[in-house]
Scaffold this motif. Structure first.
Motif, PDB file in Angstrom:
ATOM      1  N   UNK A   1       1.110  -1.329   0.178  1.00 36.96           N
ATOM      2  CA  UNK A   1      -0.105   0.578   0.319  1.00 36.96           C
ATOM      3  C   UNK A   1       1.017   1.163   0.338  1.00 36.96           C
ATOM      4  N   UNK A   2       1.701   0.847   0.924  1.00 34.92           N
ATOM      5  CA  UNK A   2       2.877   2.750   0.753  1.00 34.92           C
ATOM      6  C   UNK A   2       3.487   2.721  -0.744  1.00 34.92           C
ATOM      7  N   UNK A   3       3.917   1.272  -1.278  1.00 37.10           N
ATOM      8  CA  UNK A   3       4.553   1.783  -2.240  1.00 37.10           C
ATOM      9  C   UNK A   3       3.907   1.955  -3.286  1.00 37.10           C
ATOM     10  N   UNK A   4       2.543   1.877  -3.253  1.00 39.99           N
ATOM     11  CA  UNK A   4       1.414   2.070  -4.862  1.00 39.99           C
ATOM     12  C   UNK A   4       0.654   3.586  -4.264  1.00 39.99           C
ATOM     13  N   UNK A   5       1.209   3.502  -3.108  1.00 39.76           N
ATOM     14  CA  UNK A   5       0.424   5.157  -2.858  1.00 39.76           C
ATOM     15  C   UNK A   5       2.040   6.158  -3.464  1.00 39.76           C
ATOM     16  N   UNK A   6       2.869   6.056  -3.287  1.00 44.88           N
ATOM     17  CA  UNK A   6       4.132   6.810  -3.486  1.00 44.88           C
ATOM     18  C   UNK A   6       4.481   7.037  -5.004  1.00 44.88           C
ATOM     19  N   UNK A   7       4.131   5.844  -5.452  1.00 44.23           N
ATOM     20  CA  UNK A   7       3.891   5.820  -7.062  1.00 44.23           C
ATOM     21  C   UNK A   7       2.457   6.805  -7.712  1.00 44.23           C
ATOM     22  N   UNK A   8       1.569   6.414  -6.623  1.00 43.87           N
ATOM     23  CA  UNK A   8       0.607   7.172  -7.522  1.00 43.87           C
ATOM     24  C   UNK A   8       0.737   8.791  -7.033  1.00 43.87           C
ATOM     25  N   UNK A   9       1.305   9.501  -6.191  1.00 47.81           N
ATOM     26  CA  UNK A   9       2.169  10.927  -5.665  1.00 47.81           C
ATOM     27  C   UNK A   9       3.269  10.854  -7.276  1.00 47.81           C
ATOM     28  N   UNK A  10       3.655   9.853  -7.696  1.00 52.56           N
ATOM     29  CA  UNK A  10       4.479  10.780  -8.536  1.00 52.56           C
ATOM     30  C   UNK A  10       4.622  10.277  -9.674  1.00 52.56           C
TER      31      UNK A  10
ATOM     32  N   UNK B   1       1.319  11.642 -10.374  1.00 49.41           N
ATOM     33  CA  UNK B   1       0.342  12.789 -10.550  1.00 49.41           C
ATOM     34  C   UNK B   1       1.376  13.931 -10.821  1.00 49.41           C
ATOM     35  N   UNK B   2       2.128  13.211 -10.356  1.00 50.31           N
ATOM     36  CA  UNK B   2       3.563  14.837 -10.574  1.00 50.31           C
ATOM     37  C   UNK B   2       3.964  15.092 -11.501  1.00 50.31           C
TER      38      UNK B   2
ATOM     39  N   UNK C   1       3.974  14.723   1.689  1.00 51.15           N
ATOM     40  CA  UNK C   1       4.144  16.265   1.473  1.00 51.15           C
ATOM     41  C   UNK C   1       4.979  16.279   0.603  1.00 51.15           C
ATOM     42  N   UNK C   2       3.787  16.457  -0.556  1.00 47.40           N
ATOM     43  CA  UNK C   2       4.058  16.361  -2.143  1.00 47.40           C
ATOM     44  C   UNK C   2       5.535  16.963  -2.779  1.00 47.40           C
ATOM     45  N   UNK C   3       5.388  18.359  -2.233  1.00 43.18           N
ATOM     46  CA  UNK C   3       6.302  19.273  -2.523  1.00 43.18           C
ATOM     47  C   UNK C   3       8.442  18.687  -2.399  1.00 43.18           C
TER      48      UNK C   3
END
Length: 214
Positions: free
Chosen positions: A11-20, A22-23, A112-114
Motif C-alpha cells: 500500500x505504501x509503495x503504491x501510494x508513493x507511485x501514485x503521488x509521483x 500525478x506529479x 508532503x508532495x513538494x
C-alpha cells in the motif's frame, strides 16, 4: 523522469507511485525487495530509485546495501532512501562515499508532495538530500573543539541549510538573503573549514560532512 520504487509494504509503495505519477514522473517499476530492484535497474536503468531502508529477507539494511551497490555500479542513477526512523549514522554512510545523487528522507515526508518530488528530482540531478530531522539530531550532539567553532552564527545558518542538500538559491529563500550575500558566506565557510581546492560541488559535500560529524 523515470523512477523505480522498492518497498515491501504494498500500500505504501503504491501510494508513493501514485503521488509521483500525478506529479509527472514515469514510474517504470515497483518491486518488493532489494534483489528485484537491482535486477530491474541492471535491465533498464532509470533516472532515480526510491527505496525503503528495510526490506526482506531480514528487514535490516537491505535498502541501504542496495543504495551502495547502485552508487558503485550505476552512478548515474539517483538514489533516495526512505526510513521510518531518524537514523543519522545511515545518512552519514550514504554520503561519506562521496557518491553523487544520494538522499536520506523520513517516510513521513512522503505526505508532503513538494518535499518528496523535490528530493527525487535533486538526487536524479546528482544532488544531495538529507532529512532536516537528521541534520537537527546530528548537530544537536555534544561537540568537542572543531573548525566549526570558527564560523559565525550566520555562517552556521548557511551551512545548516546547505547540509540538507539545498542550493544557494534555496538558502537565499530560506534565510532571506541576497544571492551575493549567500555566495560570500559560502566562500567564507569553505575558507574557515580549510576547503580551498576542488570543485564547489565536492567542497559542499566535504563542508556538510564536517558539519554533521561535528
Amino acid at each position: 523522469m523515470r523512477v523505480m520504487i522498492a518497498d515491501d509494504a504494498v500500500l505504501f509503495r503504491e501510494g508513493v507511485a501514485r503521488v509521483l505519477a500525478e506529479a509527472g514522473f514515469d514510474v517504470v517499476a515497483q518491486v518488493g525487495d532489494a534483489a528485484s530492484l537491482l535486477h530491474r535497474v541492471r535491465e533498464d536503468p532509470p533516472d532515480a530509485v526510491v527505496v525503503d531502508i528495510r526490506m526482506p529477507p531480514t528487514h535490516t539494511t537491505e535498502g541501504l546495501d542496495a543504495a551502495r551497490d547502485l552508487q558503485e555500479r550505476h552512478p548515474s542513477v539517483g538514489v533516495l532512501v526512505l526510513s521510518a526512523h531518524v537514523e543519522p549514522h545511515y545518512a552519514l554512510q550514504l554520503i561519506e562515499s562521496g557518491a553523487r545523487g544520494t538522499g536520506y528522507l523520513l517516510k513521513e515526508r512522503v505526505a508532503d508532495l513538494d518535499e518528496l518530488t523535490d528530493a527525487v528530482r535533486r538526487v536524479a540531478a546528482g544532488g544531495l538530500v538529507i532529512d532536516p530531522s537528521v541534520v537537527a539530531q546530528l548537530v544537536g550532539r555534544q561537540r568537542t573543539r572543531s573548525p566549526l567553532d570558527e564560523l559565525t552564527d550566520r555562517e552556521r545558518d548557511v551551512l545548516k541549510v546547505m547540509a540538507e542538500g539545498r542550493s544557494n538559491q534555496a538558502i537565499c529563500q530560506r534565510l532571506y538573503l541576497s544571492q551575493k550575500t549567500v555566495e560570500a558566506y559560502v566562500r567564507s565557510v569553505f575558507t574557515k573549514l580549510g576547503l580551498h581546492q576542488g570543485a564547489d560541488d565536492n567542497r559542499r559535500v566535504l563542508a556538510v560532512l564536517t558539519y554533521l560529524r561535528g
